[in-house]
Design a protein around this motif. Sequence first.
Motif, PDB file in Angstrom:
ATOM      1  N   GLU A   1      -8.370 -22.129 -25.222  1.00 25.59           N
ATOM      2  CA  GLU A   1      -9.605 -21.602 -25.574  1.00 25.59           C
ATOM      3  C   GLU A   1     -10.628 -22.576 -24.664  1.00 25.59           C
ATOM      4  O   GLU A   1     -10.358 -23.485 -24.336  1.00 25.59           O
ATOM      5  N   ASP A   2     -11.805 -21.858 -24.505  1.00 28.19           N
ATOM      6  CA  ASP A   2     -12.817 -22.248 -23.486  1.00 28.19           C
ATOM      7  C   ASP A   2     -13.439 -23.587 -24.307  1.00 28.19           C
ATOM      8  O   ASP A   2     -14.828 -23.419 -24.342  1.00 28.19           O
ATOM      9  N   THR A   3     -12.636 -24.574 -24.671  1.00 25.14           N
ATOM     10  CA  THR A   3     -13.450 -25.505 -25.638  1.00 25.14           C
ATOM     11  C   THR A   3     -13.150 -27.036 -25.022  1.00 25.14           C
ATOM     12  O   THR A   3     -13.624 -28.014 -25.614  1.00 25.14           O
ATOM     13  N   ILE A   4     -12.563 -26.812 -23.839  1.00 20.14           N
ATOM     14  CA  ILE A   4     -12.512 -28.438 -23.280  1.00 20.14           C
ATOM     15  C   ILE A   4     -13.243 -28.534 -22.001  1.00 20.14           C
ATOM     16  O   ILE A   4     -13.090 -27.747 -21.213  1.00 20.14           O
ATOM     17  N   ALA A   5     -14.177 -29.461 -22.128  1.00 26.11           N
ATOM     18  CA  ALA A   5     -14.995 -29.718 -20.867  1.00 26.11           C
ATOM     19  C   ALA A   5     -14.079 -30.320 -19.648  1.00 26.11           C
ATOM     20  O   ALA A   5     -12.814 -30.757 -19.793  1.00 26.11           O
ATOM     21  N   THR A   6     -14.525 -30.019 -18.436  1.00 27.64           N
ATOM     22  CA  THR A   6     -13.726 -30.287 -17.270  1.00 27.64           C
ATOM     23  C   THR A   6     -13.372 -31.746 -17.186  1.00 27.64           C
ATOM     24  O   THR A   6     -12.059 -31.923 -16.951  1.00 27.64           O
ATOM     25  N   PRO A   7     -14.195 -32.906 -17.506  1.00 25.00           N
ATOM     26  CA  PRO A   7     -13.599 -34.099 -17.414  1.00 25.00           C
ATOM     27  C   PRO A   7     -12.389 -34.425 -18.368  1.00 25.00           C
ATOM     28  O   PRO A   7     -11.868 -35.515 -18.328  1.00 25.00           O
ATOM     29  N   ASP A   8     -12.454 -33.566 -19.634  1.00 25.96           N
ATOM     30  CA  ASP A   8     -11.455 -33.856 -20.532  1.00 25.96           C
ATOM     31  C   ASP A   8     -10.212 -33.510 -20.281  1.00 25.96           C
ATOM     32  O   ASP A   8      -9.124 -33.693 -21.249  1.00 25.96           O
ATOM     33  N   LEU A   9      -9.786 -32.487 -19.490  1.00 23.96           N
ATOM     34  CA  LEU A   9      -8.680 -31.924 -19.186  1.00 23.96           C
ATOM     35  C   LEU A   9      -7.503 -32.788 -19.112  1.00 23.96           C
ATOM     36  O   LEU A   9      -6.221 -32.463 -19.504  1.00 23.96           O
ATOM     37  N   ILE A  10      -7.797 -33.732 -18.235  1.00 25.10           N
ATOM     38  CA  ILE A  10      -6.850 -34.736 -17.869  1.00 25.10           C
ATOM     39  C   ILE A  10      -6.191 -35.362 -19.212  1.00 25.10           C
ATOM     40  O   ILE A  10      -5.137 -35.713 -19.123  1.00 25.10           O
ATOM     41  N   LYS A  11      -7.030 -35.632 -20.079  1.00 27.27           N
ATOM     42  CA  LYS A  11      -6.593 -36.170 -21.391  1.00 27.27           C
ATOM     43  C   LYS A  11      -5.787 -35.250 -22.077  1.00 27.27           C
ATOM     44  O   LYS A  11      -4.768 -35.843 -22.890  1.00 27.27           O
ATOM     45  N   TYR A  12      -5.629 -33.908 -21.873  1.00 28.00           N
ATOM     46  CA  TYR A  12      -4.959 -33.026 -22.873  1.00 28.00           C
ATOM     47  C   TYR A  12      -3.845 -32.507 -21.751  1.00 28.00           C
ATOM     48  O   TYR A  12      -3.196 -31.449 -22.362  1.00 28.00           O
ATOM     49  N   PHE A  13      -3.486 -33.171 -20.728  1.00 24.43           N
ATOM     50  CA  PHE A  13      -2.712 -32.592 -19.828  1.00 24.43           C
ATOM     51  C   PHE A  13      -1.251 -31.988 -20.443  1.00 24.43           C
ATOM     52  O   PHE A  13      -0.828 -31.108 -20.112  1.00 24.43           O
TER      53      PHE A  13
END
Length: 233
Positions: free
Chosen positions: A199-211
Motif C-alpha cells: 500500500e502507498d503508506t511507506i515514505a521513500t526514505p523508509d523503504l530501506i528499513k522495510y526491505f
Amino acid sequence: MTMSLWSCKNPDTRVTLDDLVLHYGGESYYNSTISYTVNNFKYEVDRDGYRVGLSLIESNREGDQLKSILENGILSEYLNDSLRNVDSDNYLKKSHLSNFTYSNSIPFVLTSNDMEIDSVGFITKGTNKYQFIKVKTKFVRDIDINEFYLYIDPTTKDIMYVSQKFVTESKVPRIKRYYNHRTINGIRFADYTQFVAKEDTIATPDLIKYFNAKTLKPFSEIKFEDIEVIFKN
C-alpha cells in the motif's frame, strides 16, 4: 532488524556524486552509444553531449522488427526499416522509453541542472554500513518533486540500493536492490530487483528499513544482457 540513520546537510563524506559518476564511467559516458537487452527488448541510448536519442527494438515470432526512436520529444517508428505512420505523441511508448532509460542512467542523470543534493549521511543495516545521498528535483511551483536515495557501499563505491519517488513514472515509491555489478568497456552496470509497498503508506526514505519485510512485494526483475558500449571519437 537493526537500522540506524544519521545525516547532515554538508558533511565531509567519503563518496560524492562526482565520485559515483567517475566510478560508473566518467565523462566518456556522455559521448557514447549504449545498448542492452531486457526481457527480449533491445534498448539503445545514444548520447552526444546534451543530445540524447533513445530507441527500442521489438521483435515478433515472424521475425519482424519494430524500432521506436525518441529524439527531441518526437517519436518515430520503423517496421523492418520502413517508416510507419504513427502518433508521434504516443504517450505510453514515449514515457516508457524516457522513464526506463532515465532510471537506468543513474547516477549520471542526477547531475543535471534541475537536480540538487538535499542531504547525505550514513545508515547501518544489519552488519552493513552504507552511505546515502538524497538527490531531488529543484522546486518548481505546481510540479511534483522527484526524489532519489542512493545507498552506496563506501568501500567499492557501488550503488547497492536506490529508493525513489519518480513521479513521472509512478507516484508510488519503490526500491531497487542491485546485484551482479560489472564493468563493460569502462561503464559500470548492475542488475536489480524492484520492490514496491503493498500500500502507498511507506515514505521513500523508509523503504530501506522495510526491505526484507512483508510490507514490500517484488515488482520487477531487470537483467541486462547483450550489453554493448561504443564511444564516439
